[in-house]
Design an enzyme around this catalytic site. Structure first.
Site, mmCIF file in Angstrom:
data_model
loop_
_atom_site.group_PDB
_atom_site.id
_atom_site.type_symbol
_atom_site.label_atom_id
_atom_site.label_comp_id
_atom_site.label_asym_id
_atom_site.label_seq_id
_atom_site.Cartn_x
_atom_site.Cartn_y
_atom_site.Cartn_z
ATOM 1 N N ASP A 358 1.911 3.882 -6.895
ATOM 2 C CA ASP A 358 1.379 4.128 -5.559
ATOM 3 C C ASP A 358 2.498 4.273 -4.538
ATOM 4 O O ASP A 358 3.638 3.884 -4.769
ATOM 5 C CB ASP A 358 0.458 2.987 -5.150
ATOM 6 C CG ASP A 358 1.224 1.683 -4.982
ATOM 7 O OD1 ASP A 358 2.072 1.396 -5.846
ATOM 8 O OD2 ASP A 358 0.991 0.973 -3.996
ATOM 9 N N GLU A 359 2.139 4.801 -3.393
ATOM 10 C CA GLU A 359 3.018 4.860 -2.213
ATOM 11 C C GLU A 359 4.419 5.351 -2.546
ATOM 12 O O GLU A 359 5.405 4.867 -1.992
ATOM 13 C CB GLU A 359 3.061 3.485 -1.528
ATOM 14 C CG GLU A 359 1.707 3.098 -0.957
ATOM 15 C CD GLU A 359 1.671 1.714 -0.348
ATOM 16 O OE1 GLU A 359 0.909 1.517 0.608
ATOM 17 O OE2 GLU A 359 2.382 0.816 -0.836
ATOM 18 N N ALA A 360 4.501 6.351 -3.414
ATOM 19 C CA ALA A 360 5.804 6.938 -3.763
ATOM 20 C C ALA A 360 6.110 8.051 -2.772
ATOM 21 O O ALA A 360 6.326 9.212 -3.144
ATOM 22 C CB ALA A 360 5.775 7.455 -5.197
#
Length: 547
Positions: A358-360
């Protein structure tokens, strides 16, 4: 943004004020006035008072089927616990459940409660015939004047039945000092099994580090509500919490701090094995998470070669997200992933391994897809099933599990993946994230997903939550994550987890027909004195008429 996102006496510190509160509550309930001298459970002159046992349908999670009737059973000094004979692994695990039950009851009742296979009024029985009826985690509990029988097809079912029996006894049974009875179990039968196979709680030990004993305490509390999975978020920008022999700086340097700049810490491999074994003794499987390709500053700071420019950034103690990324084009990145996954898989007997995803925000989309394709293959290479945050639905491997943390259930990519066969674990942030503030004045937690009061966290149905025609069969289960940006003690964890962790457990276990706020709220009232007896510092929501 996600990033803003059992109990045994040895792991329960004393809470003298909580116990005093329970004692006062019982005194008032017994009708003892200011001048009275009778103890709880006794009348003036020393005669035992009549007591009504808790109703069979008063427990959390709500049982699948309840048939009350007949006389109650009273646990006394003459009670013994009968367990299956034999030397098989199943029999040994069932005996462990009997010893666990005795360990819960002995301090508060003061009774010996011997555990053996010859005889006993409280019996735990393995019965293969029940597998078709209630599966491997379900159970039957039958109570009458002569005793209590908990039957199950497998030890996990017996253990879950024990948790139900605990809740049918007075709340003071959870105390670690002798209490007055009587210890009555209502007569009748419960037939129970879980709705979903995956019922999980997550603990973030990366933002703030929690010791082995702290994690064990949380495991014990979760066990009471029939959770069967513990998701450990082991790595993030602020800390790497597990020793990896092939990359020792990850823990020794990357684990040396935490949010706010504290000393951090990490688990040795033996300590991690200890946690896995302890969770297994409570019939919970550990799912470890190593977040990648983002949320990786602790790794990047530990090894310069993992950075595209070859320069290690400083350690990070803040709470921002999305700024870090492994260097996708570098081959050393995949050597790193392979080594970490290999060592983690060797330590983890469960089938699942969580790789985050996530949130890359600092990883270009094409690079993210390429990285996740290779990373998922590495997990499969070592015999594990991939779990990732729902961003992996951009390119999920066959059999991969996506953990949904959105707030609407409407992301088309997730809907399409689920309808194509990708199982979902539901963790909607505005429902199940235990670190969300209850209201604006809550001293702990975050609020990026909104305020999540007790009703908000409970009042939804996992089977119908996802939009776009996603069937209930696509839902593997429910998870309640606890992120730790603002949390560093067990009291803080407990304040944010309870009551909401109990509600998430019910959503994962109980059939849809048994769900409903009004009935749940009434059953939740009875948990307050129990949590006080357990020393749990819970949030006393104004939505619940606590006694």
């Amino acid at each position: 943004m996600r990033g803003h996102r059992l109990r045994t006496p040895p792991h329960r510190p004393p809470r003298s004020l909580a116990r005093l509160g329970v004692a006062l509550l019982l005194t008032v309930a017994a009708g003892v006035g200011a001048g009275g001298a009778a103890a709880p459970g006794t009348a003036a002159g020393g005669a035992r008072q009549a007591a009504a046992p808790a109703a069979l349908d008063s427990v959390i999670p709500a049982p699948a089927a309840v048939a009350p009737g007949g006389s109650p059973y009273e646990i006394t000094a003459d009670t013994a616990i009968r367990v299956p004979p034999g030397s098989s692994a199943a029999a040994a695990s069932a005996r462990d459940a009997g010893e666990y039950l005795a360990g819960v009851l002995r301090p508060s009742t003061g009774f010996d409660l011997p555990v053996g296979s010859e005889s006993g009024e409280v019996e735990l029985r393995l019965s293969a015939r029940l597998k078709k009826a209630v599966g491997t985690e379900g159970y039957e509990l039958t109570s009458g004047a002569d005793g209590v029988l908990i039957s199950a097809a497998a030890p996990a079912g017996l253990f879950h039945g024990v948790q139900t029996l605990r809740q049918l006894l007075p709340p003071t049974v959870e105390a670690d000092t002798a209490q007055d009875g009587p210890w009555l179990v209502a007569g009748g039968r419960i037939t129970d099994e879980p709705r979903f196979a995956y019922r999980s709680a997550m603990l973030d030990v990366a933002r703030h580090f929690f010791t082995v004993e702290q994690v064990k305490r949380y495991i014990d509390q979760l066990a009471l509500y029939k959770y069967n999975t513990l998701h450990l978020h082991l790595t993030d920008d602020q800390g790497w919490r597990l020793a990896i022999d092939s990359w020792p700086n990850l823990a020794e340097y990357g684990g040396s701090t935490q949010v706010g700049g504290g000393p951090g810490g990490y688990y040795t491999k033996d300590q991690y094995r200890e946690l896995v074994a302890y969770a297994a003794s409570r019939h919970m499987t550990v799912v470890p998470e190593v977040d990648m390709p983002g949320h990786t500053n602790s790794a990047l700071a530990s090894y310069a070669e993992l950075n595209c420019d070859g320069v290690a950034p400083p350690l990070y103690t803040g709470t921002s997200v999305g700024f870090s990324s492994l260097c996708v084009p570098k081959e050393v990145t995949y050597d790193f992933v392979d080594d970490v996954v290999r060592e983690l898989a060797e330590l983890t007997p469960g089938r699942y391994l969580h790789i985050g995803g996530d949130e890359a925000h600092s990883t270009p989309h094409d690079e993210y897809v390429a990285f996740m394709e290779r990373a998922q293959k590495i997990v499969a290479k070592y015999g594990k099933t991939v779990v990732g945050w729902h961003q992996i639905t951009a390119n999920p491997a066959e059999g991969a599990v996506a953990q949904y943390w959105g707030t609407t259930g409407g992301e088309q990519e997730v809907i399409d993946a689920a309808k194509a066969g990708t199982p979902l674990v539901l963790s909607p942030a505005n429902r199940t994230y235990l670190d969300m503030k209850y209201h604006a004045q809550t001293p702990l937690g975050l609020s990026w997903a909104g305020y999540v009061e007790v009703r908000q966290s409970y009042d939804w149905d996992p089977g119908t939550y996802m939009r776009g025609g996603v069937p209930e069969s696509a839902v593997l289960g429910v998870e309640a994550p606890m992120w730790s940006e603002t949390l560093s003690t067990n009291d803080q964890i407990e304040f944010m987890a309870f009551p909401r962790a109990a509600g998430a457990a019910e959503l994962g276990w109980s059939p849809a027909a048994k769900l409903g706020w009004d009935g749940y709220r009434d059953r939740l009232v009875a948990q307050g004195p129990r949590w006080e007896a357990m020393g749990i510092d819970f949030y006393r929501s104004a939505q619940v008429p606590w006694e």
